[in-house]
Design an enzyme around this catalytic site. Structure first.
Site, mmCIF file in Angstrom:
data_model
loop_
_atom_site.group_PDB
_atom_site.id
_atom_site.type_symbol
_atom_site.label_atom_id
_atom_site.label_comp_id
_atom_site.label_asym_id
_atom_site.label_seq_id
_atom_site.Cartn_x
_atom_site.Cartn_y
_atom_site.Cartn_z
ATOM 1 N N VAL A 12 75.677 -4.666 -5.981
ATOM 2 C CA VAL A 12 76.635 -4.719 -7.095
ATOM 3 C C VAL A 12 76.859 -3.316 -7.686
ATOM 4 C CG1 VAL A 12 77.111 -5.671 -9.379
ATOM 5 C CG2 VAL A 12 76.075 -7.116 -7.632
ATOM 6 N N ARG A 88 61.947 -19.701 -13.038
ATOM 7 C CA ARG A 88 63.000 -19.074 -13.834
ATOM 8 C C ARG A 88 62.383 -18.136 -14.881
ATOM 9 N NH1 ARG A 88 66.195 -22.148 -18.528
ATOM 10 N NH2 ARG A 88 64.062 -22.053 -19.277
ATOM 11 N N ASP A 148 83.727 -15.021 -13.548
ATOM 12 C CA ASP A 148 83.896 -16.476 -13.472
ATOM 13 C C ASP A 148 85.376 -16.849 -13.522
ATOM 14 O OD1 ASP A 148 81.156 -16.918 -13.344
ATOM 15 O OD2 ASP A 148 80.949 -16.968 -15.523
ATOM 16 N N ARG A 151 87.058 -16.096 -10.236
ATOM 17 C CA ARG A 151 86.775 -17.125 -9.224
ATOM 18 C C ARG A 151 87.671 -18.341 -9.445
ATOM 19 N NH1 ARG A 151 80.245 -16.071 -9.263
ATOM 20 N NH2 ARG A 151 80.289 -14.588 -7.545
ATOM 21 N N HIS A 175 76.884 -18.061 -18.506
ATOM 22 C CA HIS A 175 77.180 -17.776 -17.100
ATOM 23 C C HIS A 175 76.362 -18.759 -16.265
ATOM 24 C CE1 HIS A 175 78.312 -15.519 -13.641
ATOM 25 N NE2 HIS A 175 77.142 -14.979 -13.431
HETATM 26 N N1 APR Z 1 65.512 0.968 -12.343
HETATM 27 C C1 APR Z 1 66.537 1.226 -11.530
HETATM 28 N N2 APR Z 1 66.868 0.448 -10.497
HETATM 29 C C2 APR Z 1 66.130 -0.646 -10.268
HETATM 30 C C3 APR Z 1 65.040 -0.998 -11.105
HETATM 31 C C4 APR Z 1 64.728 -0.114 -12.181
HETATM 32 N N3 APR Z 1 63.714 -0.347 -13.003
HETATM 33 N N4 APR Z 1 64.500 -2.131 -10.626
HETATM 34 C C5 APR Z 1 65.221 -2.506 -9.563
HETATM 35 N N5 APR Z 1 66.216 -1.609 -9.348
HETATM 36 C C6 APR Z 1 67.223 -1.580 -8.304
HETATM 37 C C7 APR Z 1 66.700 -1.995 -6.943
HETATM 38 O O1 APR Z 1 66.006 -0.928 -6.319
HETATM 39 C C8 APR Z 1 67.990 -2.359 -6.226
HETATM 40 O O2 APR Z 1 68.527 -1.278 -5.494
HETATM 41 O O3 APR Z 1 68.242 -2.539 -8.591
HETATM 42 C C9 APR Z 1 68.944 -2.746 -7.360
HETATM 43 C C10 APR Z 1 69.423 -4.189 -7.310
HETATM 44 O O4 APR Z 1 70.206 -4.298 -6.185
HETATM 45 P P1 APR Z 1 70.269 -5.604 -5.251
HETATM 46 O O5 APR Z 1 68.885 -6.097 -5.000
HETATM 47 O O6 APR Z 1 71.159 -5.267 -4.099
HETATM 48 O O7 APR Z 1 70.945 -6.682 -6.179
HETATM 49 P P2 APR Z 1 72.515 -6.843 -6.465
HETATM 50 O O8 APR Z 1 73.094 -7.804 -5.496
HETATM 51 O O9 APR Z 1 73.145 -5.512 -6.614
HETATM 52 O O10 APR Z 1 72.487 -7.565 -7.882
HETATM 53 C C11 APR Z 1 72.050 -6.872 -9.029
HETATM 54 O O11 APR Z 1 73.473 -8.012 -10.546
HETATM 55 O O12 APR Z 1 75.001 -9.737 -10.281
HETATM 56 C C12 APR Z 1 73.694 -9.387 -10.648
HETATM 57 O O13 APR Z 1 72.428 -11.367 -10.033
HETATM 58 C C13 APR Z 1 72.660 -10.014 -9.738
HETATM 59 O O14 APR Z 1 70.805 -9.527 -11.198
HETATM 60 C C14 APR Z 1 71.476 -9.138 -10.012
HETATM 61 C C15 APR Z 1 72.128 -7.772 -10.234
#
Ligand code: APR
Length: 308
Positions: A12, A88, A148, A151, A175
């Protein structure tokens, strides 16, 4: 010209940075991840796209918050997805700790940024960011409603075989399952949607929207990123360009809609100061009940966080 920091360079966060760079409306985007090389790599990749797609926004990846100094807007996407066997409450605690520490680190180097939260569970993560920040409620809010609603609009466009551009709609509430559809406020180029689709079809579309995130997780094995990233980037655009756009946003309510001290999706005007104002719709009894039911569900999750 603004400086925008995106925390979390996962699916994201990287999409927010990429979509925002394409808009060519900010001077600099800093992408931060605890995995520093991931942020560096994704920022460099998007920068190398600039000569092809003609934008000048510079991008920089880092794990050092010093590089975020002087950010005008911060988008938080950091967090972990729910893992098998994780409750959760465990997810709330883990992600709330991440969001809280991120906000504290950001504020060491940026005085009064606008913070847009994207991490899930969204409503409570926005609350966690607000509490950790001490910033005005106009400057800390969450992205859920834009996604939302998108979508819902996309499903309606498919059903009606019309351009999604011509569908205007609004969804309120939390959400997730309890989001509140408002068919009364859904139009297709000004035509009330209720004149174009029957109630059963509309109900099915609303139900599909409620589980829209889950549908994508089933298909891809992970949660979505294109539409969520674009939605957050659109909110940044409204602020940077001081557009005063009306979007459903997860905002702190202090009496609006009869709700107090809760973060829930409501329509707001977004401009250069963040939330310029919250719009109170004249909801009918049924709609108000759905919103309050949704707020009750959100409040339960906020209480879990408060007790941690
Ligand atoms: N500081 C910085 N980055 C972090 C930290 C932190 N303390 N903890 C985790 N991360 C980074 C991870 O290393 C990872 O690269 O956050 C990133 C999250 O990326 P993804 O696992 O690819 O998740 P993503 O699909 O991007 O979703 C991120 O957005 O829509 C929401 O539900 C989704 O909560 C989720 C968030």
């Amino acid at each position: 010209m603004s400086k925008v920091t995106v925390i979390g360079a996962g699916n994201v966060g990287a999409t927010v940075a990429n979509v925002l760079a394409h808009k060519d409306i900010v001077k600099e985007i800093v992408l931060v991840d605890i995995v520093g090389d991931l942020a560096k790599g994704k920022a460099l990749d998007t920068w190398q796209q600039a000569p092809i797609d003609n934008y000048s926004t510079s991008l920089f990846g880092t794990s050092d918050y010093k590089d975020t100094a002087g950010s005008d807007i911060v988008v938080i996407t950091a967090g972990i997805p729910r893992k098998p066997g994780m409750s959760r409450d465990d997810l709330i605690s883990t992600n709330a700790n991440i969001v809280t520490s991120v906000v504290k680190s950001v504020l060491e180097y940026s005085k009064n940024p606008i913070i847009i939260v994207v991490s899930n569970p969204l409503d409570v993560m926005t609350y966690a960011a607000f509490k950790a920040s001490g910033l005005d409620r106009t400057r800390v809010f969450g992205m859920a409603g834009v996604l939302d609603t998108a979508r819902y609009r996309a499903f309606l466009a498919t059903e009606l075989n019309v351009s999604p551009k011509d569908i205007q709609a609004l969804l309120l509430g939390g959400h997730g399952d309890t989001m509140v559809p408002l068919p009364r406020y859904t139009t297709v180029s000004g035509i009330p949607v209720t004149e174009l689709v029957n109630e059963d079809v509309l109900t099915a579309i609303v139900d599909r929207t409620k589980s829209g995130g889950g549908e994508l997780v089933k298909l891809m094995g992970t949660s979505a990123w294109y539409a969520p990233g674009a939605a957050a980037a659109q909110m940044v655009e409204a602020i940077v360009k001081n557009e005063n756009r009306i979007f459903p946003v997860c905002a702190h309510l202090t009496g609006e809609y009869g709700l107090n001290d809760i973060f829930v999706g409501v329509p707001v005007k977004l401009g250069k100061n963040g939330i310029e104002n919250i719009i109170e719709l004249q909801l009918n009894g049924d709609e108000m009940k759905l919103l309050h039911d949704s707020a009750t569900a959100v409040k339960e999750v906020m209480d879990v966080f408060d007790k941690m």
